[in-house]
Design a protein around this motif. Structure first.
Motif, PDB file in Angstrom:
ATOM      1  N   TYR A 126       0.843  -1.192   0.000  1.00 10.44           N
ATOM      2  CA  TYR A 126       0.000   0.000   0.000  1.00 10.44           C
ATOM      3  C   TYR A 126       0.878   1.242   0.000  1.00 10.44           C
ATOM      4  O   TYR A 126       2.054   1.202   0.367  1.00 10.44           O
ATOM      5  CB  TYR A 126      -0.941   0.017   1.209  1.00 10.44           C
ATOM      6  N   GLU A 128       0.301   5.871   0.234  1.00  5.18           N
ATOM      7  CA  GLU A 128      -0.617   6.999   0.378  1.00  5.18           C
ATOM      8  C   GLU A 128       0.153   8.288   0.129  1.00  5.18           C
ATOM      9  O   GLU A 128       1.279   8.450   0.604  1.00  5.18           O
ATOM     10  CB  GLU A 128      -1.199   6.990   1.788  1.00  5.18           C
ATOM     11  N   GLN A 132      -4.183  12.277  -0.302  1.00  3.87           N
ATOM     12  CA  GLN A 132      -5.167  11.194  -0.326  1.00  3.87           C
ATOM     13  C   GLN A 132      -5.706  10.945   1.080  1.00  3.87           C
ATOM     14  O   GLN A 132      -4.976  11.047   2.068  1.00  3.87           O
ATOM     15  CB  GLN A 132      -4.548   9.903  -0.850  1.00  3.87           C
ATOM     16  N   ASN A 133      -6.988  10.584   1.151  1.00  9.24           N
ATOM     17  CA  ASN A 133      -7.607  10.255   2.429  1.00  9.24           C
ATOM     18  C   ASN A 133      -7.463   8.778   2.767  1.00  9.24           C
ATOM     19  O   ASN A 133      -7.541   8.396   3.927  1.00  9.24           O
ATOM     20  CB  ASN A 133      -9.093  10.611   2.408  1.00  9.24           C
ATOM     21  N   HIS A 134      -7.300   7.950   1.750  1.00 10.41           N
ATOM     22  CA  HIS A 134      -7.217   6.503   1.944  1.00 10.41           C
ATOM     23  C   HIS A 134      -6.029   5.950   1.170  1.00 10.41           C
ATOM     24  O   HIS A 134      -5.611   6.503   0.164  1.00 10.41           O
ATOM     25  CB  HIS A 134      -8.508   5.822   1.474  1.00 10.41           C
ATOM     26  N   SER A 135      -5.539   4.827   1.650  1.00  9.37           N
ATOM     27  CA  SER A 135      -4.392   4.192   1.014  1.00  9.37           C
ATOM     28  C   SER A 135      -4.787   3.526  -0.295  1.00  9.37           C
ATOM     29  O   SER A 135      -5.899   3.036  -0.442  1.00  9.37           O
ATOM     30  CB  SER A 135      -3.808   3.127   1.951  1.00  9.37           C
ATOM     31  N   ARG A 154      -9.896  -4.345   1.297  1.00 11.86           N
ATOM     32  CA  ARG A 154     -10.080  -2.969   0.816  1.00 11.86           C
ATOM     33  C   ARG A 154     -11.140  -2.230   1.640  1.00 11.86           C
ATOM     34  O   ARG A 154     -10.950  -1.072   2.015  1.00 11.86           O
ATOM     35  CB  ARG A 154     -10.474  -2.961  -0.655  1.00 11.86           C
ATOM     36  N   GLN A 157      -9.806  -1.372   5.137  1.00 14.08           N
ATOM     37  CA  GLN A 157      -8.884  -0.249   5.131  1.00 14.08           C
ATOM     38  C   GLN A 157      -9.582   1.065   4.781  1.00 14.08           C
ATOM     39  O   GLN A 157      -9.140   2.123   5.210  1.00 14.08           O
ATOM     40  CB  GLN A 157      -7.715  -0.505   4.174  1.00 14.08           C
ATOM     41  N   TYR A 158     -10.650   1.001   4.022  1.00 15.06           N
ATOM     42  CA  TYR A 158     -11.388   2.214   3.670  1.00 15.06           C
ATOM     43  C   TYR A 158     -12.172   2.732   4.861  1.00 15.06           C
ATOM     44  O   TYR A 158     -12.220   3.926   5.121  1.00 15.06           O
ATOM     45  CB  TYR A 158     -12.313   1.935   2.487  1.00 15.06           C
ATOM     46  N   PRO A 161      -8.682   2.043   8.902  1.00 14.88           N
ATOM     47  CA  PRO A 161      -7.371   1.423   8.689  1.00 14.88           C
ATOM     48  C   PRO A 161      -6.783   0.883   9.998  1.00 14.88           C
ATOM     49  O   PRO A 161      -6.878   1.516  11.033  1.00 14.88           O
ATOM     50  CB  PRO A 161      -6.515   2.567   8.161  1.00 14.88           C
TER      51      PRO A 161
END
Length: 164
Positions: A126, A128, A132-135, A154, A157-158, A161
């Motif tokens: 991953y 980031e 970005q807000n998410h990886s 996914r 993690q969304y 995390p």
């Protein structure tokens, strides 16, 4: 149909076209300014090493900085390479491999890292960027990871995390 009716229809069509064109132009400008990266598990160049590798490729023309990167475990937790290196190596200088800069300056700029993780089942990588807000996740093609496990990781993690 009178000439006045035709003029009204053409005027309305031109107004709607201008509105749609302006909306598409604004949306395109917004999309081009957002960071977009591709994360792949494994090194970009084949190397015979026992370490796990990952690489990040820029998909935009503007400058962006990678703030966090690492590996995804089978249980869905993330292992942050900078955090591990900070905890293990007092001087902050990792003994694992890093190639390229964490600041991606152009399209197709590449950053690569390798890391030895013992007794951990690594299934992906991953990264980031600073905006970005998410990886962004990338999974290994060598592991038999089912599509529902990829979706589960996914979503996990969304939503929230988890780090190891």
């Amino acid at each position: 149909m009178q000439l006045d009716d035709l003029v009204k229809i053409v005027g309305i069509a031109a107004s709607v076209g201008a509105l749609v064109g302006g909306l598409i132009s604004w949306l395109w400008k917004y999309v081009q300014q957002s960071d977009r990266i591709t994360v792949r598990f494994g090194t970009a160049h084949y190397e015979e090493t026992p370490a796990y590798g990952m690489h990040v490729i820029s998909r935009r023309d503007h400058k962006m900085e990678i703030t966090d990167f690492g590996f995804v475990l089978m249980n869905g937790k993330l292992v942050s390479a900078p955090v591990v290196w900070e905890q293990v190596f007092d001087d902050g200088n990792p003994y694992d491999g890093v190639s390229g800069s964490k600041i991606l300056t152009e399209r197709n700029a590449r950053f690569e890292a390798t890391m030895q993780l013992y007794n951990m089942e690594v299934v992906g990588a991953y990264a980031e960027t600073s905006t970005q807000n998410h990886s962004t996740l990338g999974f290994s093609s060598r592991h038999a990871l089912h599509w529902w496990d990829r979706i589960r990781i996914r979503l996990k993690q969304y939503i929230k995390p988890e780090f190891n």
